[in-house]
Write a protein that holds these residues in place. Sequence first.
Motif, PDB file in Angstrom:
ATOM      1  N   ASN A 148       0.828  -1.214   0.000  1.00  0.00           N
ATOM      2  CA  ASN A 148       0.000   0.000   0.000  1.00  0.00           C
ATOM      3  C   ASN A 148       0.859   1.260   0.000  1.00  0.00           C
ATOM      4  N   ARG A 149       1.931   1.251   0.796  1.00  0.00           N
ATOM      5  CA  ARG A 149       2.813   2.424   0.838  1.00  0.00           C
ATOM      6  C   ARG A 149       3.423   2.693  -0.545  1.00  0.00           C
ATOM      7  N   ASN A 150       3.916   1.629  -1.176  1.00  0.00           N
ATOM      8  CA  ASN A 150       4.526   1.791  -2.500  1.00  0.00           C
ATOM      9  C   ASN A 150       3.505   2.303  -3.512  1.00  0.00           C
ATOM     10  N   TYR A 151       2.309   1.707  -3.493  1.00  0.00           N
ATOM     11  CA  TYR A 151       1.282   2.084  -4.469  1.00  0.00           C
ATOM     12  C   TYR A 151       0.829   3.526  -4.248  1.00  0.00           C
ATOM     13  N   CYS A 152       0.629   3.896  -2.992  1.00  0.00           N
ATOM     14  CA  CYS A 152       0.188   5.264  -2.693  1.00  0.00           C
ATOM     15  C   CYS A 152       1.229   6.284  -3.142  1.00  0.00           C
ATOM     16  N   ALA A 153       2.511   5.998  -2.898  1.00  0.00           N
ATOM     17  CA  ALA A 153       3.568   6.923  -3.296  1.00  0.00           C
ATOM     18  C   ALA A 153       3.610   7.063  -4.812  1.00  0.00           C
ATOM     19  N   ARG A 154       3.474   5.932  -5.515  1.00  0.00           N
ATOM     20  CA  ARG A 154       3.517   5.985  -6.982  1.00  0.00           C
ATOM     21  C   ARG A 154       2.275   6.664  -7.550  1.00  0.00           C
ATOM     22  N   TYR A 155       1.140   6.455  -6.926  1.00  0.00           N
ATOM     23  CA  TYR A 155      -0.087   7.110  -7.386  1.00  0.00           C
ATOM     24  C   TYR A 155       0.060   8.628  -7.247  1.00  0.00           C
ATOM     25  N   ARG A 156       0.565   9.037  -6.110  1.00  0.00           N
ATOM     26  CA  ARG A 156       0.721  10.485  -5.877  1.00  0.00           C
ATOM     27  C   ARG A 156       1.679  11.093  -6.899  1.00  0.00           C
ATOM     28  N   GLU A 157       2.777  10.388  -7.200  1.00  0.00           N
ATOM     29  CA  GLU A 157       3.754  10.874  -8.172  1.00  0.00           C
ATOM     30  C   GLU A 157       3.163  10.945  -9.578  1.00  0.00           C
ATOM     31  N   ASN A 158       2.222  10.042  -9.864  1.00  0.00           N
ATOM     32  CA  ASN A 158       1.670   9.923 -11.217  1.00  0.00           C
ATOM     33  C   ASN A 158       0.212  10.376 -11.299  1.00  0.00           C
ATOM     34  N   ALA A 159      -0.206  11.219 -10.363  1.00  0.00           N
ATOM     35  CA  ALA A 159      -1.621  11.589 -10.273  1.00  0.00           C
ATOM     36  C   ALA A 159      -2.131  12.252 -11.546  1.00  0.00           C
ATOM     37  N   ALA A 160      -1.298  13.063 -12.196  1.00  0.00           N
ATOM     38  CA  ALA A 160      -1.752  13.755 -13.408  1.00  0.00           C
ATOM     39  C   ALA A 160      -2.108  12.757 -14.500  1.00  0.00           C
ATOM     40  N   LEU A 161      -1.272  11.720 -14.665  1.00  0.00           N
ATOM     41  CA  LEU A 161      -1.576  10.722 -15.694  1.00  0.00           C
ATOM     42  C   LEU A 161      -2.705   9.800 -15.261  1.00  0.00           C
ATOM     43  N   MET A 162      -2.802   9.495 -13.968  1.00  0.00           N
ATOM     44  CA  MET A 162      -3.911   8.673 -13.493  1.00  0.00           C
ATOM     45  C   MET A 162      -5.244   9.354 -13.760  1.00  0.00           C
ATOM     46  N   ALA A 163      -5.271  10.676 -13.686  1.00  0.00           N
ATOM     47  CA  ALA A 163      -6.504  11.406 -14.002  1.00  0.00           C
ATOM     48  C   ALA A 163      -6.905  11.166 -15.451  1.00  0.00           C
ATOM     49  N   ILE A 164      -5.925  11.154 -16.354  1.00  0.00           N
ATOM     50  CA  ILE A 164      -6.214  10.926 -17.770  1.00  0.00           C
ATOM     51  C   ILE A 164      -6.644   9.485 -18.000  1.00  0.00           C
ATOM     52  N   VAL A 165      -6.008   8.551 -17.291  1.00  0.00           N
ATOM     53  CA  VAL A 165      -6.384   7.133 -17.392  1.00  0.00           C
ATOM     54  C   VAL A 165      -7.866   6.955 -17.072  1.00  0.00           C
ATOM     55  N   GLU A 166      -8.319   7.566 -16.002  1.00  0.00           N
ATOM     56  CA  GLU A 166      -9.722   7.427 -15.617  1.00  0.00           C
ATOM     57  C   GLU A 166     -10.634   8.112 -16.636  1.00  0.00           C
ATOM     58  N   GLN A 167     -10.179   9.226 -17.196  1.00  0.00           N
ATOM     59  CA  GLN A 167     -10.956   9.928 -18.229  1.00  0.00           C
ATOM     60  C   GLN A 167     -11.136   9.033 -19.455  1.00  0.00           C
ATOM     61  N   VAL A 168     -10.038   8.456 -19.932  1.00  0.00           N
ATOM     62  CA  VAL A 168     -10.083   7.670 -21.168  1.00  0.00           C
ATOM     63  C   VAL A 168     -10.888   6.394 -20.971  1.00  0.00           C
ATOM     64  N   ALA A 169     -10.829   5.821 -19.775  1.00  0.00           N
ATOM     65  CA  ALA A 169     -11.577   4.585 -19.513  1.00  0.00           C
ATOM     66  C   ALA A 169     -13.076   4.779 -19.642  1.00  0.00           C
ATOM     67  N   THR A 170     -13.536   6.016 -19.520  1.00  0.00           N
ATOM     68  CA  THR A 170     -14.982   6.272 -19.633  1.00  0.00           C
ATOM     69  C   THR A 170     -15.419   6.539 -21.069  1.00  0.00           C
ATOM     70  N   ILE A 171     -14.464   6.813 -21.976  1.00  0.00           N
ATOM     71  CA  ILE A 171     -14.870   7.214 -23.328  1.00  0.00           C
ATOM     72  C   ILE A 171     -14.334   6.301 -24.422  1.00  0.00           C
ATOM     73  N   ASP A 172     -13.400   5.411 -24.087  1.00  0.00           N
ATOM     74  CA  ASP A 172     -12.787   4.562 -25.104  1.00  0.00           C
ATOM     75  C   ASP A 172     -12.956   3.098 -24.706  1.00  0.00           C
ATOM     76  N   GLU A 173     -13.746   2.376 -25.475  1.00  0.00           N
ATOM     77  CA  GLU A 173     -14.074   0.998 -25.109  1.00  0.00           C
ATOM     78  C   GLU A 173     -12.839   0.098 -25.110  1.00  0.00           C
ATOM     79  N   GLY A 174     -11.960   0.300 -26.083  1.00  0.00           N
ATOM     80  CA  GLY A 174     -10.752  -0.520 -26.140  1.00  0.00           C
ATOM     81  C   GLY A 174      -9.877  -0.310 -24.923  1.00  0.00           C
ATOM     82  N   PHE A 175      -9.703   0.947 -24.526  1.00  0.00           N
ATOM     83  CA  PHE A 175      -8.889   1.209 -23.349  1.00  0.00           C
ATOM     84  C   PHE A 175      -9.581   0.728 -22.086  1.00  0.00           C
ATOM     85  N   ARG A 176     -10.908   0.854 -22.041  1.00  0.00           N
ATOM     86  CA  ARG A 176     -11.645   0.358 -20.880  1.00  0.00           C
ATOM     87  C   ARG A 176     -11.393  -1.144 -20.690  1.00  0.00           C
ATOM     88  N   SER A 177     -11.353  -1.884 -21.782  1.00  0.00           N
ATOM     89  CA  SER A 177     -11.069  -3.324 -21.701  1.00  0.00           C
ATOM     90  C   SER A 177      -9.657  -3.568 -21.184  1.00  0.00           C
TER      91      SER A 177
END
Length: 202
Positions: free
Chosen positions: A94-123
């Motif tokens: 959990n510590r490792n994942y939380c630290a990496r999530y925080r470091e990559n939060a800007a891209l994680m935001a885009i990941v969640e955005q694309v998962a809602t609009i692109d079926e291939g990426f959602r899969s």
Amino acid sequence: MPTPSLPLSSRGRATRERLLTAARKVFEERGFVDTRIAHIASTAGVAYGSFYTHFPSKEAIFYEVASRLFDEMFATDPSTSRPASPRERLEQANRNYCARYRENAALMAIVEQVATIDEGFRSLRQSHRRTTTERTARSIRRWQAEGLVSVDLDAYVAAQALGAMVDRTLYLRYVLGESDANDNVVDTLNLLTVQALGLPRD
């Protein structure tokens, strides 16, 4: 979505890496919808047409950027020793994942955005989630066999629920900005995880 085979020349590989680095930067700055291939090529310092030597589309390069992110988020840190107890292993993960999530939060935001609009990426995102959920479920089943976790728990559902709790909490705090100066999110998530599974505290 398939991508072309990796270029064999060192120059081709270097160009491809520049495109991937540039794509990540542009996606984070503009979001997926407003990013154009011209933006990526310009940021990478390559001709527009050169992009298509390496990737067939904006979607394809995003898939690779995201796949690299997923690999990074769950990679084992070789510099840390493996903890002895299940509780310590969960807490370290959990510590490792939380630290990496925080470091990559800007891209994680885009990941969640694309998962809602692109079926291939959602899969692709769902496939990755299933892989990581099953990894956690295997650990829970092992702990159940060792008498450390109640056999009344469905191991896969428990792993799914715990993963969703962690992901959603980190999204709220680091993407939507619901954090504060005294951020004790890791300790709280660790405590909730350990208590939810009923693991002994050593």
